[in-house]
Design an enzyme around this catalytic site. Sequence first.
Site, PDB file in Angstrom:
ATOM      1  N   LYS A   1      15.497  -0.024   5.998  1.00  0.00           N
ATOM      2  CA  LYS A   1      15.149   0.573   4.701  1.00  0.00           C
ATOM      3  C   LYS A   1      15.213   2.103   4.784  1.00  0.00           C
ATOM      4  O   LYS A   1      15.746   2.768   3.886  1.00  0.00           O
ATOM      5  CB  LYS A   1      13.739   0.107   4.306  1.00  0.00           C
ATOM      6  CG  LYS A   1      13.040   0.953   3.266  1.00  0.00           C
ATOM      7  CD  LYS A   1      13.075   0.364   1.900  1.00  0.00           C
ATOM      8  CE  LYS A   1      12.447   1.330   0.900  1.00  0.00           C
ATOM      9  NZ  LYS A   1      12.573   0.942  -0.462  1.00  0.00           N
TER      10      LYS A   1
ATOM     11  N   LEU B   1       0.834  -1.214   0.000  1.00  0.00           N
ATOM     12  CA  LEU B   1       0.000   0.000   0.000  1.00  0.00           C
ATOM     13  C   LEU B   1       0.862   1.254   0.000  1.00  0.00           C
ATOM     14  O   LEU B   1       2.024   1.214   0.425  1.00  0.00           O
ATOM     15  CB  LEU B   1      -0.921  -0.038   1.222  1.00  0.00           C
ATOM     16  CG  LEU B   1      -1.922  -1.214   1.189  1.00  0.00           C
ATOM     17  CD1 LEU B   1      -2.436  -1.538   2.574  1.00  0.00           C
ATOM     18  CD2 LEU B   1      -3.071  -0.903   0.237  1.00  0.00           C
ATOM     19  N   PRO B   2       0.267   2.392  -0.425  1.00  0.00           N
ATOM     20  CA  PRO B   2       1.099   3.589  -0.611  1.00  0.00           C
ATOM     21  C   PRO B   2       1.675   4.195   0.675  1.00  0.00           C
ATOM     22  O   PRO B   2       2.884   4.391   0.780  1.00  0.00           O
ATOM     23  CB  PRO B   2       0.155   4.582  -1.284  1.00  0.00           C
ATOM     24  CG  PRO B   2      -1.018   3.806  -1.773  1.00  0.00           C
ATOM     25  CD  PRO B   2      -1.100   2.576  -0.932  1.00  0.00           C
TER      26      PRO B   2
ATOM     27  N   LYS C   1       9.088  10.998  -0.084  1.00  0.00           N
ATOM     28  CA  LYS C   1       8.271  10.210   0.848  1.00  0.00           C
ATOM     29  C   LYS C   1       9.160   9.462   1.837  1.00  0.00           C
ATOM     30  O   LYS C   1       8.972   9.523   3.045  1.00  0.00           O
ATOM     31  CB  LYS C   1       7.411   9.212   0.053  1.00  0.00           C
ATOM     32  CG  LYS C   1       6.577   8.324   0.943  1.00  0.00           C
ATOM     33  CD  LYS C   1       6.082   7.066   0.262  1.00  0.00           C
ATOM     34  CE  LYS C   1       5.666   6.065   1.330  1.00  0.00           C
ATOM     35  NZ  LYS C   1       5.320   4.754   0.806  1.00  0.00           N
TER      36      LYS C   1
ATOM     37  N   THR D   1       6.372   0.754   2.200  1.00  0.00           N
ATOM     38  CA  THR D   1       7.348   1.574   2.915  1.00  0.00           C
ATOM     39  C   THR D   1       6.563   2.552   3.778  1.00  0.00           C
ATOM     40  O   THR D   1       5.939   3.485   3.252  1.00  0.00           O
ATOM     41  CB  THR D   1       8.249   2.358   1.944  1.00  0.00           C
ATOM     42  OG1 THR D   1       8.852   1.427   1.040  1.00  0.00           O
ATOM     43  CG2 THR D   1       9.344   3.097   2.696  1.00  0.00           C
TER      44      THR D   1
HETATM   45  P1  NAD Z   1       0.931   2.439  -6.023  1.00  0.00           P
HETATM   46  O1  NAD Z   1       0.365   3.740  -5.564  1.00  0.00           O
HETATM   47  O2  NAD Z   1       1.250   2.231  -7.459  1.00  0.00           O
HETATM   48  O3  NAD Z   1      -0.041   1.235  -5.584  1.00  0.00           O
HETATM   49  C1  NAD Z   1      -0.761   1.182  -4.390  1.00  0.00           C
HETATM   50  C2  NAD Z   1      -2.043   0.421  -4.642  1.00  0.00           C
HETATM   51  O4  NAD Z   1      -2.772   0.371  -3.417  1.00  0.00           O
HETATM   52  C3  NAD Z   1      -2.963   1.097  -5.675  1.00  0.00           C
HETATM   53  O5  NAD Z   1      -3.348   0.165  -6.658  1.00  0.00           O
HETATM   54  C4  NAD Z   1      -4.150   1.573  -4.857  1.00  0.00           C
HETATM   55  O6  NAD Z   1      -5.361   1.553  -5.562  1.00  0.00           O
HETATM   56  C5  NAD Z   1      -4.141   0.543  -3.733  1.00  0.00           C
HETATM   57  N1  NAD Z   1      -4.845   0.994  -2.540  1.00  0.00           N
HETATM   58  C6  NAD Z   1      -4.821   2.200  -1.944  1.00  0.00           C
HETATM   59  N2  NAD Z   1      -5.614   2.205  -0.861  1.00  0.00           N
HETATM   60  C7  NAD Z   1      -6.159   0.963  -0.770  1.00  0.00           C
HETATM   61  C8  NAD Z   1      -7.070   0.348   0.123  1.00  0.00           C
HETATM   62  N3  NAD Z   1      -7.593   1.022   1.146  1.00  0.00           N
HETATM   63  N4  NAD Z   1      -7.416  -0.924  -0.096  1.00  0.00           N
HETATM   64  C9  NAD Z   1      -6.903  -1.610  -1.143  1.00  0.00           C
HETATM   65  N5  NAD Z   1      -6.021  -1.085  -2.026  1.00  0.00           N
HETATM   66  C10 NAD Z   1      -5.664   0.189  -1.834  1.00  0.00           C
HETATM   67  O7  NAD Z   1       2.235   2.226  -5.104  1.00  0.00           O
HETATM   68  P2  NAD Z   1       3.475   1.279  -5.435  1.00  0.00           P
HETATM   69  O8  NAD Z   1       4.463   2.010  -6.281  1.00  0.00           O
HETATM   70  O9  NAD Z   1       2.959  -0.049  -5.853  1.00  0.00           O
HETATM   71  O10 NAD Z   1       4.144   1.181  -3.980  1.00  0.00           O
HETATM   72  C11 NAD Z   1       3.610   0.397  -2.949  1.00  0.00           C
HETATM   73  C12 NAD Z   1       4.524   0.550  -1.736  1.00  0.00           C
HETATM   74  O11 NAD Z   1       5.828   0.090  -2.080  1.00  0.00           O
HETATM   75  C13 NAD Z   1       4.692   2.002  -1.265  1.00  0.00           C
HETATM   76  O12 NAD Z   1       4.729   2.030   0.124  1.00  0.00           O
HETATM   77  C14 NAD Z   1       6.021   2.424  -1.882  1.00  0.00           C
HETATM   78  O13 NAD Z   1       6.663   3.425  -1.133  1.00  0.00           O
HETATM   79  C15 NAD Z   1       6.778   1.117  -1.830  1.00  0.00           C
HETATM   80  N6  NAD Z   1       7.843   1.016  -2.850  1.00  0.00           N
HETATM   81  C16 NAD Z   1       7.614   1.458  -4.123  1.00  0.00           C
HETATM   82  C17 NAD Z   1       8.631   1.353  -5.069  1.00  0.00           C
HETATM   83  C18 NAD Z   1       8.424   1.827  -6.493  1.00  0.00           C
HETATM   84  O14 NAD Z   1       9.402   1.909  -7.229  1.00  0.00           O
HETATM   85  N7  NAD Z   1       7.201   2.111  -6.915  1.00  0.00           N
HETATM   86  C19 NAD Z   1       9.863   0.775  -4.719  1.00  0.00           C
HETATM   87  C20 NAD Z   1      10.042   0.311  -3.428  1.00  0.00           C
HETATM   88  C21 NAD Z   1       9.022   0.438  -2.494  1.00  0.00           C
END
Ligand code: NAD
Length: 341
Positions: A215, A104-105, A290, A139
């Site tokens: 991390k 999740l975000p 973030k 994260t």
């Molecule tokens: P994203 O925003 O693309 O995806 C998050 C998903 O969660 C979305 O599909 C959204 O609809 C869903 N969501 C939000 N609220 C929700 C709820 N209440 N119930 C169900 N689903 C819900 O984010 P991401 O890039 O996939 O990143 C996810 C996590 O991983 C974050 O914490 C980010 O910091 C971490 N991360 C991301 C990256 C990257 O390169 N994107 C790398 C390492 C870590």
Amino acid sequence: MRWTSAIARPLRQSATSVVRQSPRRAFSSSPSAQAVWGFIGLGRMGYPMAKNLRAKLPVDDQLIVFDVNKNASSQLMEEGGEGVRVADSVREVAEKAETVITALPEPSHVRGVYKSMLEPATLLKDGVAKERLFIDVSTIDPMTSQSVAEIAQSTGQGKFIDAPMSGGVVGAQAGTLTFMIGAPPELVDRAKEILSMMGRRILHLGDQGAGLKGKLANNYLLALNNIATAEAMNMGIQWGLDPKALAGMINTSTGRCWPSEVNNPVPGVIEGAPASRGYEGGFGVSLMKKDLGLALAACKDAGVKLGLGDHAMNLYNEVEADPNCKGKDFSVVYRYLGGKE
Ligand code: NAD
């Protein structure tokens, strides 16, 4: 261990591809009921991770998914075939699945989703009568993670481990992510078996919360190294040095770091780096902000003194506000500083 591990069974032919079986796994030969796995959050990272997980699970296992974005769930169901089901709510996922992974975000989403999964505290009566394993790969800050773990554990509904990841979308798609996990020793083997279906390296840093602490410490350093590299490259080039010669010297000297060696901010120095393609792709300024913000908040909470953190955050805020830099890879700091391109 109380939970029946889905992977403590012989791996059958997977639904979509040949199962890559880790030599480490000890599979029992006795057949057992199919397992149900849950995945919540099918975004840029979660979607390809859930897809990889589905491809590596035994074919009879079920993957039950949920995302507020209904298109993401239905697309996964289409791609994953019979073995993927879409839940109506996160509570339904928690009731039906023995192992639940969340991607999740932000901390607020993690708090909200776990509240809905864990309240009322009757999961074991309303669904599968087994303690759950929750793995959060988001994260977030360690304080939020620890409070969610406490609720899961104190109500007897399950164990919760933090497993933030690195490797980006490319690593998520390729199944080559690195996970930093915070888990009690007795859960480490199980966590490794599960996460190795989505990643390549799993580093155990200590008890619950430790994965996130590691991390955030790493990404704090990355945030600073990125700025320092952009400044050092900029000063050398402004003094008349050749960019490649300067980078080559730094990379065999004490200034060497990931931003200087792999993600050099000067266009043309590293072929294929975001800087060499207009700062497109890579790790966006907003994601860097973030993680830096989470590290600063966690340091404040723990009374850890920092000399550079606030300055770095101010700089990234300015970079993000600059229309020539917004939405680009975080190495765009070099452009913001007026570096020659
Ligand atoms: P994203 O925003 O693309 O995806 C998050 C998903 O969660 C979305 O599909 C959204 O609809 C869903 N969501 C939000 N609220 C929700 C709820 N209440 N119930 C169900 N689903 C819900 O984010 P991401 O890039 O996939 O990143 C996810 C996590 O991983 C974050 O914490 C980010 O910091 C971490 N991360 C991301 C990256 C990257 O390169 N994107 C790398 C390492 C870590």
